[in-house]
Design a protein around this motif. Structure first.
Motif, PDB file in Angstrom:
ATOM      1  N   PHE A  19      21.591 -30.059   9.194  1.00 34.63           N
ATOM      2  CA  PHE A  19      23.049 -30.737   9.303  1.00 34.63           C
ATOM      3  C   PHE A  19      23.320 -31.731   8.370  1.00 34.63           C
ATOM      4  O   PHE A  19      24.458 -32.020   7.797  1.00 34.63           O
ATOM      5  CB  PHE A  19      23.022 -31.177  10.560  1.00 34.63           C
ATOM      6  N   PHE A  20      22.243 -32.396   8.072  1.00 38.21           N
ATOM      7  CA  PHE A  20      22.340 -33.605   7.023  1.00 38.21           C
ATOM      8  C   PHE A  20      22.782 -32.956   5.462  1.00 38.21           C
ATOM      9  O   PHE A  20      23.769 -33.541   4.804  1.00 38.21           O
ATOM     10  CB  PHE A  20      21.329 -34.669   6.898  1.00 38.21           C
ATOM     11  N   LEU A  21      22.205 -31.862   5.312  1.00 37.81           N
ATOM     12  CA  LEU A  21      22.286 -31.330   4.221  1.00 37.81           C
ATOM     13  C   LEU A  21      23.915 -30.915   4.079  1.00 37.81           C
ATOM     14  O   LEU A  21      24.689 -30.972   2.948  1.00 37.81           O
ATOM     15  CB  LEU A  21      21.513 -29.990   3.899  1.00 37.81           C
ATOM     16  N   PHE A  22      24.472 -30.157   5.020  1.00 37.49           N
ATOM     17  CA  PHE A  22      25.716 -29.918   5.263  1.00 37.49           C
ATOM     18  C   PHE A  22      26.640 -30.827   5.092  1.00 37.49           C
ATOM     19  O   PHE A  22      27.733 -30.880   4.455  1.00 37.49           O
ATOM     20  CB  PHE A  22      25.880 -29.237   6.675  1.00 37.49           C
ATOM     21  N   LEU A  23      26.545 -32.001   5.930  1.00 34.86           N
ATOM     22  CA  LEU A  23      27.205 -32.977   5.642  1.00 34.86           C
ATOM     23  C   LEU A  23      27.440 -33.684   4.288  1.00 34.86           C
ATOM     24  O   LEU A  23      28.590 -34.013   3.918  1.00 34.86           O
ATOM     25  CB  LEU A  23      26.751 -34.190   6.802  1.00 34.86           C
ATOM     26  N   SER A  24      26.352 -33.711   3.580  1.00 34.76           N
ATOM     27  CA  SER A  24      26.256 -34.302   2.225  1.00 34.76           C
ATOM     28  C   SER A  24      27.318 -33.451   1.538  1.00 34.76           C
ATOM     29  O   SER A  24      27.815 -34.018   0.660  1.00 34.76           O
ATOM     30  CB  SER A  24      24.970 -34.346   1.959  1.00 34.76           C
ATOM     31  N   LYS A  25      27.183 -32.307   1.557  1.00 33.65           N
ATOM     32  CA  LYS A  25      27.787 -31.328   0.766  1.00 33.65           C
ATOM     33  C   LYS A  25      29.465 -31.497   1.140  1.00 33.65           C
ATOM     34  O   LYS A  25      30.111 -31.335   0.103  1.00 33.65           O
ATOM     35  CB  LYS A  25      27.427 -29.911   0.909  1.00 33.65           C
ATOM     36  N   ALA A  38      23.835 -39.493   3.540  1.00 30.05           N
ATOM     37  CA  ALA A  38      23.598 -37.965   4.311  1.00 30.05           C
ATOM     38  C   ALA A  38      22.370 -37.125   3.705  1.00 30.05           C
ATOM     39  O   ALA A  38      21.356 -36.899   4.207  1.00 30.05           O
ATOM     40  CB  ALA A  38      24.802 -36.875   4.595  1.00 30.05           C
ATOM     41  N   PHE A  39      22.592 -37.316   2.337  1.00 29.27           N
ATOM     42  CA  PHE A  39      21.514 -36.476   1.704  1.00 29.27           C
ATOM     43  C   PHE A  39      20.137 -37.173   1.586  1.00 29.27           C
ATOM     44  O   PHE A  39      19.119 -36.574   1.541  1.00 29.27           O
ATOM     45  CB  PHE A  39      21.933 -36.258   0.062  1.00 29.27           C
ATOM     46  N   ALA A  40      20.367 -38.383   1.610  1.00 28.65           N
ATOM     47  CA  ALA A  40      18.768 -39.382   1.626  1.00 28.65           C
ATOM     48  C   ALA A  40      18.346 -39.094   2.896  1.00 28.65           C
ATOM     49  O   ALA A  40      17.131 -38.903   2.954  1.00 28.65           O
ATOM     50  CB  ALA A  40      19.089 -40.518   1.313  1.00 28.65           C
ATOM     51  N   LEU A  41      19.009 -38.828   4.052  1.00 35.54           N
ATOM     52  CA  LEU A  41      18.508 -38.547   5.371  1.00 35.54           C
ATOM     53  C   LEU A  41      17.975 -37.083   5.242  1.00 35.54           C
ATOM     54  O   LEU A  41      17.015 -36.996   6.035  1.00 35.54           O
ATOM     55  CB  LEU A  41      19.442 -38.737   6.531  1.00 35.54           C
ATOM     56  N   HIS A  42      18.490 -36.267   4.650  1.00 35.82           N
ATOM     57  CA  HIS A  42      18.240 -34.884   4.695  1.00 35.82           C
ATOM     58  C   HIS A  42      16.782 -34.825   3.776  1.00 35.82           C
ATOM     59  O   HIS A  42      15.802 -34.091   4.291  1.00 35.82           O
ATOM     60  CB  HIS A  42      19.243 -33.980   3.781  1.00 35.82           C
ATOM     61  N   LEU A  43      16.680 -35.709   2.876  1.00 36.18           N
ATOM     62  CA  LEU A  43      15.463 -35.498   2.109  1.00 36.18           C
ATOM     63  C   LEU A  43      14.113 -36.184   2.866  1.00 36.18           C
ATOM     64  O   LEU A  43      13.143 -35.692   2.808  1.00 36.18           O
ATOM     65  CB  LEU A  43      15.652 -36.284   0.730  1.00 36.18           C
ATOM     66  N   MET A  44      14.710 -37.324   3.709  1.00 36.61           N
ATOM     67  CA  MET A  44      13.479 -37.688   4.494  1.00 36.61           C
ATOM     68  C   MET A  44      13.035 -36.906   5.565  1.00 36.61           C
ATOM     69  O   MET A  44      11.726 -36.558   5.815  1.00 36.61           O
ATOM     70  CB  MET A  44      14.021 -39.005   5.244  1.00 36.61           C
ATOM     71  N   LEU A  45      13.848 -36.087   6.054  1.00 40.47           N
ATOM     72  CA  LEU A  45      13.437 -34.865   7.187  1.00 40.47           C
ATOM     73  C   LEU A  45      12.802 -33.809   6.433  1.00 40.47           C
ATOM     74  O   LEU A  45      11.763 -33.277   6.811  1.00 40.47           O
ATOM     75  CB  LEU A  45      14.786 -34.376   7.842  1.00 40.47           C
ATOM     76  N   LEU A 101      15.337 -22.349   2.757  1.00 35.20           N
ATOM     77  CA  LEU A 101      16.276 -21.071   3.143  1.00 35.20           C
ATOM     78  C   LEU A 101      16.809 -21.192   4.452  1.00 35.20           C
ATOM     79  O   LEU A 101      17.845 -20.683   4.935  1.00 35.20           O
ATOM     80  CB  LEU A 101      15.233 -19.850   3.206  1.00 35.20           C
ATOM     81  N   LEU A 102      16.063 -21.745   5.488  1.00 37.21           N
ATOM     82  CA  LEU A 102      16.559 -22.135   6.947  1.00 37.21           C
ATOM     83  C   LEU A 102      17.704 -23.119   6.781  1.00 37.21           C
ATOM     84  O   LEU A 102      18.679 -23.151   7.486  1.00 37.21           O
ATOM     85  CB  LEU A 102      15.370 -22.676   7.745  1.00 37.21           C
ATOM     86  N   ASN A 103      17.490 -24.171   5.848  1.00 34.24           N
ATOM     87  CA  ASN A 103      18.430 -25.217   5.741  1.00 34.24           C
ATOM     88  C   ASN A 103      19.835 -24.683   5.189  1.00 34.24           C
ATOM     89  O   ASN A 103      20.892 -24.952   5.779  1.00 34.24           O
ATOM     90  CB  ASN A 103      17.984 -26.362   4.919  1.00 34.24           C
ATOM     91  N   LEU A 104      19.653 -23.918   4.140  1.00 31.20           N
ATOM     92  CA  LEU A 104      20.922 -23.012   3.515  1.00 31.20           C
ATOM     93  C   LEU A 104      21.512 -22.284   4.585  1.00 31.20           C
ATOM     94  O   LEU A 104      22.873 -22.159   4.852  1.00 31.20           O
ATOM     95  CB  LEU A 104      20.593 -22.184   2.461  1.00 31.20           C
ATOM     96  N   ALA A 105      20.721 -21.532   5.404  1.00 33.30           N
ATOM     97  CA  ALA A 105      21.358 -20.753   6.581  1.00 33.30           C
ATOM     98  C   ALA A 105      22.123 -21.765   7.423  1.00 33.30           C
ATOM     99  O   ALA A 105      23.218 -21.211   8.140  1.00 33.30           O
ATOM    100  CB  ALA A 105      20.354 -19.935   7.318  1.00 33.30           C
ATOM    101  N   ILE A 106      21.571 -22.645   7.861  1.00 32.31           N
ATOM    102  CA  ILE A 106      22.144 -23.699   8.925  1.00 32.31           C
ATOM    103  C   ILE A 106      23.599 -24.261   8.147  1.00 32.31           C
ATOM    104  O   ILE A 106      24.567 -24.150   8.841  1.00 32.31           O
ATOM    105  CB  ILE A 106      21.355 -24.991   9.140  1.00 32.31           C
TER     106      ILE A 106
END
Length: 294
Positions: free
Chosen positions: A82-88, A163-170, A185-190
């Motif tokens: 989700f945070f990867l999606f939000l950052s993009k 958002a990207f920083a939170l994604h990297l922490m996770l 791969l799972l993150n990209l699918a999300i």
């Protein structure tokens, strides 16, 4: 007068938008989600095919995750995606409102956010790079003489960095349990699923999907080009880390703001002011230094 004819039909809510965009799509949330979705339609299937070349156990690991019923792991994966999606989404939206070089410079404060959220910000060696990045951010976001820098665009790019920083922490937490390839791969699918759902949402007129039907082919071409470039970047980054190490690859990655500003100036004539150039250099040097001293 320079705008192409397909924009003649656009409704009045877009009167607030500054004119010098030069692209085919209006910078709305709906269009951002649509472009992201078209990009992921290319990236996810191709990445699924190529992933075994980097890690043969990628599908085995994904099956184990899905069968594990480890709800904590599921939750972390979903939040990471989700945070990867939000950052993009925020970065793409911001790129449509402010100059690409400025947006990327602002986005590159994410190492500072990551440092502040971690427990590693306790050494003097971090202070100078930290100060350089913050000074670069301030110089980049100062109002220019023409007053054209959109504070909304600055807010979007800053939100993308957080958002990207939170994604990297996770991602760091997940890497303790899984190989990076199935996580990616799972993150990209999300991201693909969330962007598809986002396109279906009915936004207000000035935020929704807005483009002339005659430009549908441009959406397909944009998706293929963006997806192909994204896939190449993932592959090159993975190969670079494998051959030169994560530290060297990260230092080279810190040059992204300078390369973005240079290409933006050459290809779409998007120059930076002198304070923004100084800010770009400070952010680049600060991020590179943080990578070295970490």
């Amino acid at each position: 007068a320079w705008l192409p004819s397909p924009y003649a039909w656009l409704p009045s809510p877009y009167a607030w938008l500054p004119s010098p965009y030069g692209g085919f799509w209006m910078p709305t949330l709906g269009n951002t989600l649509l472009i992201l979705w078209s990009r992921m339609l290319v990236v996810v299937p191709l990445m699924a095919i190529l992933s075994r070349g980097f890690y043969r156990g990628v599908w085995r690991d994904i099956q184990q995750v899905l069968r594990s019923r480890n709800w904590s792991l599921f939750g972390t994966l979903l939040c990471s995606g989700f945070f990867l999606f939000l950052s993009k989404v925020l970065l793409y939206w911001g790129l449509g409102i402010i100059a690409p070089g400025v947006a990327v410079i602002i986005f590159f404060i994410y190492p500072i956010v990551l440092l502040l959220l971690s427990d590693r910000f306790n050494r003097w060696s971090h202070f100078i790079p930290f100060a350089m990045v913050i000074a670069g951010f301030v110089l980049t976001t100062l109002p220019s003489g023409s007053g054209e820098l959109s504070q909304f665009g600055v807010t979007l790019a800053s939100g993308a960095a957080i958002a990207f920083a939170l994604h990297l922490m996770l991602m760091q937490n997940l890497a303790k349990q899984l190989h990076p390839m199935p996580i990616l791969l799972l993150n990209l699918a999300i991201v693909l699923i969330l962007s598809a759902l986002g396109v279906m949402i009915s936004f207000p007129a000035s935020w929704g999907v807005v483009f002339a039907p005659s430009l549908s082919s441009n959406l397909v071409i944009s998706g293929l080009v963006l997806g192909g470039v994204t896939l190449i970047s993932y592959v090159c980054n993975t190969m670079g880390i494998a051959r030169s190490g994560a530290a060297s690859a990260s230092v080279l990655g810190a040059t992204l703001p300078i390369l973005t500003a240079l290409l933006a100036g050459i290809l779409i004539q998007s120059p930076l002011t002198v304070p923004q150039v100084v800010g770009m250099v400070l952010v680049t040097l600060g991020v590179a230094a943080l990578t070295i001293v970490r």
